[in-house]
Design a protein around this motif. Sequence first.
Motif, PDB file in Angstrom:
ATOM      1  N   ILE A 159      -6.366   6.860 -12.897  1.00  0.00           N
ATOM      2  CA  ILE A 159      -7.107   6.788 -11.642  1.00  0.00           C
ATOM      3  C   ILE A 159      -8.288   7.752 -11.720  1.00  0.00           C
ATOM      4  CG2 ILE A 159      -5.653   8.545 -10.531  1.00  0.00           C
ATOM      5  CD1 ILE A 159      -5.789   6.762  -7.967  1.00  0.00           C
ATOM      6  N   GLN A 160      -9.315   7.474 -10.934  1.00  0.00           N
ATOM      7  CA  GLN A 160     -10.502   8.323 -10.937  1.00  0.00           C
ATOM      8  C   GLN A 160     -10.906   8.650  -9.496  1.00  0.00           C
ATOM      9  OE1 GLN A 160     -14.051   6.481 -12.478  1.00  0.00           O
ATOM     10  NE2 GLN A 160     -14.954   8.446 -13.003  1.00  0.00           N
ATOM     11  N   PRO A 161     -10.762   9.918  -9.097  1.00  0.00           N
ATOM     12  CA  PRO A 161     -11.280  10.337  -7.793  1.00  0.00           C
ATOM     13  C   PRO A 161     -12.810  10.363  -7.833  1.00  0.00           C
ATOM     14  CG  PRO A 161      -9.651  11.887  -8.637  1.00  0.00           C
ATOM     15  CD  PRO A 161     -10.030  10.969  -9.765  1.00  0.00           C
ATOM     16  N   PRO A 162     -13.470  10.423  -6.674  1.00  0.00           N
ATOM     17  CA  PRO A 162     -14.936  10.417  -6.676  1.00  0.00           C
ATOM     18  C   PRO A 162     -15.528  11.611  -7.418  1.00  0.00           C
ATOM     19  CG  PRO A 162     -14.070  10.831  -4.462  1.00  0.00           C
ATOM     20  CD  PRO A 162     -12.908  10.547  -5.341  1.00  0.00           C
ATOM     21  N   LYS A 163     -16.580  11.328  -8.182  1.00  0.00           N
ATOM     22  CA  LYS A 163     -17.346  12.348  -8.915  1.00  0.00           C
ATOM     23  C   LYS A 163     -16.507  13.128  -9.915  1.00  0.00           C
ATOM     24  CE  LYS A 163     -20.567  12.745  -5.135  1.00  0.00           C
ATOM     25  NZ  LYS A 163     -21.207  13.543  -4.146  1.00  0.00           N
ATOM     26  N   GLU A 164     -15.443  12.511 -10.411  1.00  0.00           N
ATOM     27  CA  GLU A 164     -14.591  13.138 -11.428  1.00  0.00           C
ATOM     28  C   GLU A 164     -14.348  12.156 -12.551  1.00  0.00           C
ATOM     29  OE1 GLU A 164     -11.160  15.366 -10.171  1.00  0.00           O
ATOM     30  OE2 GLU A 164     -11.864  15.353  -8.095  1.00  0.00           O
ATOM     31  N   LYS A 165     -13.761  12.667 -13.630  1.00  0.00           N
ATOM     32  CA  LYS A 165     -13.384  11.821 -14.747  1.00  0.00           C
ATOM     33  C   LYS A 165     -12.055  11.149 -14.452  1.00  0.00           C
ATOM     34  CE  LYS A 165     -15.718  14.524 -18.255  1.00  0.00           C
ATOM     35  NZ  LYS A 165     -15.583  15.249 -19.504  1.00  0.00           N
ATOM     36  N   LYS A 166     -11.789  10.054 -15.192  1.00  0.00           N
ATOM     37  CA  LYS A 166     -10.478   9.412 -15.100  1.00  0.00           C
ATOM     38  C   LYS A 166      -9.404  10.424 -15.454  1.00  0.00           C
ATOM     39  CE  LYS A 166     -11.736   5.376 -17.360  1.00  0.00           C
ATOM     40  NZ  LYS A 166     -11.405   4.258 -18.237  1.00  0.00           N
ATOM     41  N   MET A 167      -8.248  10.277 -14.806  1.00  0.00           N
ATOM     42  CA  MET A 167      -7.141  11.177 -15.103  1.00  0.00           C
ATOM     43  C   MET A 167      -5.837  10.395 -15.059  1.00  0.00           C
ATOM     44  SD  MET A 167      -6.653  13.315 -11.524  1.00  0.00           S
ATOM     45  CE  MET A 167      -8.243  14.061 -11.631  1.00  0.00           C
ATOM     46  N   PRO A 168      -4.805  10.934 -15.703  1.00  0.00           N
ATOM     47  CA  PRO A 168      -3.497  10.296 -15.592  1.00  0.00           C
ATOM     48  C   PRO A 168      -3.058  10.270 -14.128  1.00  0.00           C
ATOM     49  CG  PRO A 168      -3.499  11.936 -17.348  1.00  0.00           C
ATOM     50  CD  PRO A 168      -4.783  12.105 -16.595  1.00  0.00           C
ATOM     51  N   ALA A 169      -2.445   9.177 -13.725  1.00  0.00           N
ATOM     52  CA  ALA A 169      -2.042   9.015 -12.329  1.00  0.00           C
ATOM     53  C   ALA A 169      -1.054  10.099 -11.890  1.00  0.00           C
ATOM     54  CB  ALA A 169      -1.439   7.631 -12.125  1.00  0.00           C
ATOM     55  N   GLY A 170      -0.194  10.544 -12.791  1.00  0.00           N
ATOM     56  CA  GLY A 170       0.753  11.606 -12.454  1.00  0.00           C
ATOM     57  C   GLY A 170       0.054  12.909 -12.118  1.00  0.00           C
ATOM     58  N   GLU A 171      -1.017  13.202 -12.837  1.00  0.00           N
ATOM     59  CA  GLU A 171      -1.802  14.411 -12.562  1.00  0.00           C
ATOM     60  C   GLU A 171      -2.456  14.312 -11.180  1.00  0.00           C
ATOM     61  OE1 GLU A 171      -5.881  16.334 -14.342  1.00  0.00           O
ATOM     62  OE2 GLU A 171      -4.434  15.536 -15.788  1.00  0.00           O
ATOM     63  N   PHE A 172      -3.005  13.140 -10.866  1.00  0.00           N
ATOM     64  CA  PHE A 172      -3.602  12.908  -9.548  1.00  0.00           C
ATOM     65  C   PHE A 172      -2.543  13.072  -8.456  1.00  0.00           C
ATOM     66  CE2 PHE A 172      -4.358   9.923  -6.048  1.00  0.00           C
ATOM     67  CZ  PHE A 172      -5.622  10.295  -5.629  1.00  0.00           C
ATOM     68  N   ALA A 173      -1.371  12.488  -8.670  1.00  0.00           N
ATOM     69  CA  ALA A 173      -0.289  12.567  -7.675  1.00  0.00           C
ATOM     70  C   ALA A 173       0.104  14.011  -7.400  1.00  0.00           C
ATOM     71  CB  ALA A 173       0.925  11.771  -8.159  1.00  0.00           C
ATOM     72  N   GLN A 174       0.198  14.798  -8.450  1.00  0.00           N
ATOM     73  CA  GLN A 174       0.563  16.206  -8.291  1.00  0.00           C
ATOM     74  C   GLN A 174      -0.541  16.976  -7.571  1.00  0.00           C
ATOM     75  OE1 GLN A 174       1.334  18.274 -11.957  1.00  0.00           O
ATOM     76  NE2 GLN A 174       2.470  19.883 -10.925  1.00  0.00           N
ATOM     77  N   GLY A 189       0.794  -1.223   0.000  1.00  0.00           N
ATOM     78  CA  GLY A 189       0.000   0.000   0.000  1.00  0.00           C
ATOM     79  C   GLY A 189       0.828   1.275   0.000  1.00  0.00           C
ATOM     80  N   ALA A 190       2.129   1.163   0.240  1.00  0.00           N
ATOM     81  CA  ALA A 190       2.995   2.348   0.298  1.00  0.00           C
ATOM     82  C   ALA A 190       3.368   2.825  -1.101  1.00  0.00           C
ATOM     83  CB  ALA A 190       4.264   2.051   1.086  1.00  0.00           C
ATOM     84  N   VAL A 191       3.349   4.131  -1.280  1.00  0.00           N
ATOM     85  CA  VAL A 191       3.807   4.727  -2.532  1.00  0.00           C
ATOM     86  C   VAL A 191       5.329   4.629  -2.555  1.00  0.00           C
ATOM     87  CG1 VAL A 191       3.927   6.846  -3.895  1.00  0.00           C
ATOM     88  CG2 VAL A 191       1.828   6.289  -2.653  1.00  0.00           C
ATOM     89  N   LEU A 192       5.853   4.018  -3.611  1.00  0.00           N
ATOM     90  CA  LEU A 192       7.294   3.803  -3.723  1.00  0.00           C
ATOM     91  C   LEU A 192       7.978   4.807  -4.631  1.00  0.00           C
ATOM     92  CD1 LEU A 192       7.277  -0.085  -4.122  1.00  0.00           C
ATOM     93  CD2 LEU A 192       7.619   1.242  -2.030  1.00  0.00           C
ATOM     94  N   LYS A 193       7.284   5.179  -5.710  1.00  0.00           N
ATOM     95  CA  LYS A 193       7.852   6.099  -6.704  1.00  0.00           C
ATOM     96  C   LYS A 193       6.749   6.963  -7.272  1.00  0.00           C
ATOM     97  CE  LYS A 193      10.229   2.791  -9.233  1.00  0.00           C
ATOM     98  NZ  LYS A 193      10.960   2.328 -10.392  1.00  0.00           N
ATOM     99  N   ILE A 194       7.117   8.154  -7.659  1.00  0.00           N
ATOM    100  CA  ILE A 194       6.192   9.048  -8.353  1.00  0.00           C
ATOM    101  C   ILE A 194       6.918   9.537  -9.595  1.00  0.00           C
ATOM    102  CG2 ILE A 194       4.830  11.161  -8.200  1.00  0.00           C
ATOM    103  CD1 ILE A 194       4.953  10.718  -5.084  1.00  0.00           C
ATOM    104  N   GLY A 195       6.342   9.248 -10.768  1.00  0.00           N
ATOM    105  CA  GLY A 195       6.948   9.658 -12.025  1.00  0.00           C
ATOM    106  C   GLY A 195       6.084  10.698 -12.708  1.00  0.00           C
ATOM    107  N   GLY A 196       6.445  11.077 -13.908  1.00  0.00           N
ATOM    108  CA  GLY A 196       5.714  12.110 -14.625  1.00  0.00           C
ATOM    109  C   GLY A 196       4.256  11.783 -14.878  1.00  0.00           C
ATOM    110  N   THR A 197       3.962  10.556 -15.322  1.00  0.00           N
ATOM    111  CA  THR A 197       2.584  10.203 -15.673  1.00  0.00           C
ATOM    112  C   THR A 197       2.018   9.087 -14.806  1.00  0.00           C
ATOM    113  OG1 THR A 197       3.331   8.615 -17.331  1.00  0.00           O
ATOM    114  CG2 THR A 197       2.916  10.884 -18.079  1.00  0.00           C
ATOM    115  N   SER A 198       2.781   8.618 -13.819  1.00  0.00           N
ATOM    116  CA  SER A 198       2.339   7.473 -13.030  1.00  0.00           C
ATOM    117  C   SER A 198       2.932   7.529 -11.626  1.00  0.00           C
ATOM    118  CB  SER A 198       2.766   6.174 -13.717  1.00  0.00           C
ATOM    119  OG  SER A 198       4.177   6.091 -13.770  1.00  0.00           O
TER     120      SER A 198
END
Length: 115
Positions: A89-104, A65-74
């Motif tokens: 990934i898709q947060p609640p009540k939102e559209k799917k987004m690139p994982a890197g965008e979510f991380a940022q 469950g631990a985040v190990l790495k954060i890259g540009g798009t993932s």
Amino acid sequence: QDESLASFQPVITAKDSVIDWTWSTQRLYNLIRGSNPAPGAATSLHGISCRIFDAKMSGDRGAPGAVLKIGGTSFTVATGDGAITVESIQPPKEKKMPAGEFAQREQLKVGDLFC
């Protein structure tokens, strides 16, 4: 196709698609693939429910469950025996987004825990 060898797969529900990060990388990868496009594989971070849709297996290791790495798009999250690199990934009540965008946006950090 031999109908006598066929089996029935019931419709996958949201209850069937909850991620347990202690599971093996292969099992989680299959869950994510099998849950895409609906309902998505469910997990949460800091109380925020999300659904993972696209991922690939990784050989990295860490606490499940631990985040190990954060890259540009993932970003990469540890499993019971390896890791999964999350690509969308898709947060609640939102559209799917690139994982890197979510991380940022969520200011994801190495060591943060998904549950």
